[in-house]
Scaffold this active site. Structure first.
Site, PDB file in Angstrom:
ATOM      1  N   TYR A 106     -14.949 -39.423   2.992  1.00 34.20           N
ATOM      2  CA  TYR A 106     -14.909 -38.262   2.095  1.00 34.20           C
ATOM      3  C   TYR A 106     -13.804 -37.338   2.588  1.00 34.20           C
ATOM      4  O   TYR A 106     -13.806 -36.915   3.751  1.00 34.20           O
ATOM      5  CB  TYR A 106     -16.256 -37.558   2.110  1.00 34.20           C
ATOM      6  CG  TYR A 106     -16.449 -36.481   1.061  1.00 34.20           C
ATOM      7  CD1 TYR A 106     -17.168 -36.750  -0.106  1.00 34.20           C
ATOM      8  CD2 TYR A 106     -15.963 -35.189   1.247  1.00 34.20           C
ATOM      9  CE1 TYR A 106     -17.390 -35.762  -1.062  1.00 34.20           C
ATOM     10  CE2 TYR A 106     -16.175 -34.193   0.304  1.00 34.20           C
ATOM     11  CZ  TYR A 106     -16.887 -34.488  -0.857  1.00 34.20           C
ATOM     12  OH  TYR A 106     -17.093 -33.515  -1.794  1.00 34.20           O
ATOM     13  N   LYS A 107     -12.878 -37.000   1.705  1.00 37.63           N
ATOM     14  CA  LYS A 107     -11.782 -36.087   2.029  1.00 37.63           C
ATOM     15  C   LYS A 107     -12.087 -34.748   1.366  1.00 37.63           C
ATOM     16  O   LYS A 107     -12.076 -34.649   0.139  1.00 37.63           O
ATOM     17  CB  LYS A 107     -10.458 -36.657   1.522  1.00 37.63           C
ATOM     18  CG  LYS A 107      -9.243 -35.767   1.775  1.00 37.63           C
ATOM     19  CD  LYS A 107      -7.997 -36.337   1.122  1.00 37.63           C
ATOM     20  CE  LYS A 107      -6.796 -35.437   1.339  1.00 37.63           C
ATOM     21  NZ  LYS A 107      -5.603 -35.882   0.564  1.00 37.63           N
ATOM     22  N   GLY A 108     -12.371 -33.719   2.163  1.00 35.64           N
ATOM     23  CA  GLY A 108     -12.825 -32.456   1.606  1.00 35.64           C
ATOM     24  C   GLY A 108     -11.914 -31.283   1.918  1.00 35.64           C
ATOM     25  O   GLY A 108     -11.158 -31.296   2.895  1.00 35.64           O
ATOM     26  N   LEU A 154      -6.606 -35.666   6.644  1.00 32.74           N
ATOM     27  CA  LEU A 154      -5.682 -36.415   5.788  1.00 32.74           C
ATOM     28  C   LEU A 154      -4.900 -35.348   5.048  1.00 32.74           C
ATOM     29  O   LEU A 154      -5.392 -34.753   4.089  1.00 32.74           O
ATOM     30  CB  LEU A 154      -6.439 -37.336   4.828  1.00 32.74           C
ATOM     31  CG  LEU A 154      -5.638 -38.101   3.761  1.00 32.74           C
ATOM     32  CD1 LEU A 154      -4.395 -38.757   4.340  1.00 32.74           C
ATOM     33  CD2 LEU A 154      -6.517 -39.127   3.071  1.00 32.74           C
ATOM     34  N   ILE A 205     -12.739 -40.908  -1.256  1.00 33.20           N
ATOM     35  CA  ILE A 205     -12.782 -40.003  -2.406  1.00 33.20           C
ATOM     36  C   ILE A 205     -12.382 -38.597  -1.955  1.00 33.20           C
ATOM     37  O   ILE A 205     -12.646 -38.201  -0.823  1.00 33.20           O
ATOM     38  CB  ILE A 205     -14.154 -39.976  -3.106  1.00 33.20           C
ATOM     39  CG1 ILE A 205     -15.265 -39.524  -2.170  1.00 33.20           C
ATOM     40  CG2 ILE A 205     -14.467 -41.345  -3.702  1.00 33.20           C
ATOM     41  CD1 ILE A 205     -16.584 -39.243  -2.885  1.00 33.20           C
TER      42      ILE A 205
END
Length: 306
Positions: A205-207, A263, A171
């Protein structure tokens, strides 16, 4: 047929670090191509001039970028609209680089390229797995005056869809201004999104990098540690909002604070948009940028493991 589930190891380097490339930008990438800074006859540079950018321009760029860069990446994120099928059909993803399907549909409006994001029902988890995907990603637009219930419900549904197909779930909550026009703290929104969505079962988790990567080492490291403490899963950072030349430092500080890698797209290939010789630009600019980032996460993860 019951298939064994994938795990994060399918997206990791031997060091355990996650060094993943994003080429899933859509209309935002079209706008990048549309910018024309050619000088006027008097030598001045006008503001951006929009010109028509056909879909094939985006597809060709994304495919070329994947072919040039995935030999150095542990994963690559691609979108259905412009390139996922092309990458599969042309075998443009290097062996050992995990393929990630973007499972979101971007909703434009209010002067924004992306004002909201929803689950793309046309991205079938079982189909993309059969095509070689090991994971799916969902963008979540977080606004302080948005519905937490709706966001949490969407994330839960997305995670379940991934689990049913044995795919890794990723996400990507991003902090955005309230629709009401009230005062807004971007970095506070990053943390609030993590606290709201970081315990719903997503595998990764992509933050966003707090403070846009602008601040002292101590400040950024502290903010990143606070972000990681709000999450129940491993996490990585994205590059949007951070100057490309500052992103390696931001990645290092985030990993020192607990992140598992990155990412990212813009910080790697943004300078190649519109290049007269794309292959050369990717080889001479994007590849060194990506390799530097890979070295950063490998070294930082190894140091933490030691």
């Amino acid at each position: 047929m019951n298939l064994p589930p994938y795990d994060l190891a399918t997206l990791a380097r031997p060091s355990g670090a996650l060094a993943m490339l994003a080429v899933d930008q859509r209309e935002a990438m079209r706008l990048m191509f549309a910018e024309d800074s050619a000088p006027e006859p008097d030598g001045s540079v006008p503001g951006p001039v929009l010109r028509s950018v056909p879909d094939r321009t985006l597809t060709e760029f994304k495919t070329a970028a994947a072919r040039a860069l995935t030999p150095y990446a542990s994963g690559v994120l691609a979108d259905r609209q412009f390139c996922f099928d092309a990458l599969v059909q042309q075998q443009a993803v290097a062996p050992g680089c995990g393929l990630i399907a973007a499972a979101d549909r971007f909703v434009p409006g209010n002067g924004e390229v992306v004002t909201d994001a929803v689950i793309d029902e046309e991205v079938d988890p079982h189909t993309v797995r059969a095509q070689g995907a090991v994971a799916m990603k969902l963008l979540v637009i977080w606004r302080p005056d948005g519905s937490a219930e709706d966001r949490r419900g969407m994330v839960r549904r997305f995670v379940q869809r991934c689990r049913e197909a044995g795919l890794v779930s990723i996400i990507e909550p991003v902090s955005r201004a309230p629709r009401s026009g009230q005062d807004w703290d971007h970095s506070a929104g990053i943390l609030a999104a993590a606290r709201e969505l970081g315990d719903l079962g997503a595998d990764l988790y992509k933050g966003e990098v707090p403070l846009g990567g602008q601040g002292s080492d101590e400040e950024i490291r502290s903010r990143c540690a606070e972000l990681g403490a709000a999450l129940a899963s491993p996490w990585v950072v994205l590059s949007s909002g951070v100057p490309a030349d500052e992103f390696p430092r931001a990645v290092r500080l985030a990993c020192e604070a607990g992140a598992s890698g990155f990412l990212a797209g813009r910080a790697v290939w943004r300078g190649c948009i519109g290049a007269p010789d794309l292959a050369q630009a990717l080889r001479e600019d994007a590849v060194p940028r990506l390799r530097r980032l890979v070295d950063v996460v490998d070294e930082t993860v190894a140091a933490k493991a030691g």
